[in-house]
Design an enzyme around this catalytic site. Sequence first.
Site, mmCIF file in Angstrom:
data_model
loop_
_atom_site.group_PDB
_atom_site.id
_atom_site.type_symbol
_atom_site.label_atom_id
_atom_site.label_comp_id
_atom_site.label_asym_id
_atom_site.label_seq_id
_atom_site.Cartn_x
_atom_site.Cartn_y
_atom_site.Cartn_z
ATOM 1 C CD GLU A 112 -2.976 -1.340 0.523
ATOM 2 O OE1 GLU A 112 -3.141 -0.274 0.031
ATOM 3 O OE2 GLU A 112 -3.401 -2.364 0.849
ATOM 4 C CB THR A 113 1.513 4.134 -1.938
ATOM 5 O OG1 THR A 113 2.505 3.302 -2.293
ATOM 6 C CG2 THR A 113 2.031 5.627 -1.968
#
Length: 269
Positions: free
Chosen positions: A47-48
Amino acid sequence: MLMTELMMVDAFTDRPFHGNPAAVCFLDAFPGDAWMQQAAMEMQQSETAFLCQEGPDYRLRWFTPDVEVDLCGHATLAAAHALWETDRVPLQSEIRFHTRSGLLTARRQEDWIRLDFPSEPVVPMECPPGLAEALGTAEIGFTGTNRMDLLVEVADEETVRRLKPDYALLSAIPVRGVLVTARSDSSGTDFVSRCFFPRLGIPEDPVTGSAHCALAPYWASKLGKRIFTAKQCSAREGTLRIELTETRMLLYGQAVTVLKGNLLPPPRR
């Protein structure tokens, strides 16, 4: 050229290179979705997190390398850690995140960060066709689902640890992710899990905060308790503390910064 500040944070651990890594990107305004998706693909993390301040609060969005998601625990933990570490928010202040899953909050409690997340209990369902083959085990007990994931209980911790899923088969099951869990064999830990999200481009997620929105209420009904210590048995492994209220889940974790840098700015809209 004014660059975009970026941090890499390992979440649900107090040691670098353990737990679940997330990139945290600070934005003055949200650019087009295509740029954020490309940036997340470049980061190649599960995830970012993209943060943009809105008054005293923050708008928070999460992207895997393939898609935007509705809820992510470890990237929220990483975002809170990053805001306090960069002095954008005073250490004693609560952080309020506006997200696709509603308002989420974060507070510091000594060396731990407490996230206030929704509880997402599962309801029983028949075992989906092909699930045993996809997971590589016939030792499937309970199966249940909520709006996001499929929860699967297996016989014991060793079964969880030795799983070798077929990700192509697993991705055919129409859910966000498959959460495989069992009662822990270790003192001091209540339950263990591994979490697989091949449909999101994440074969196995190292430590998944949002999965515990389903796991914690499930184990509360089985163990007759509302405060837990949980372990996610990925190669990087991570520890979570959880406290259930009537409708919410207080999720406690630690985080450590492993990288600080800058990203080319998004194009002007």
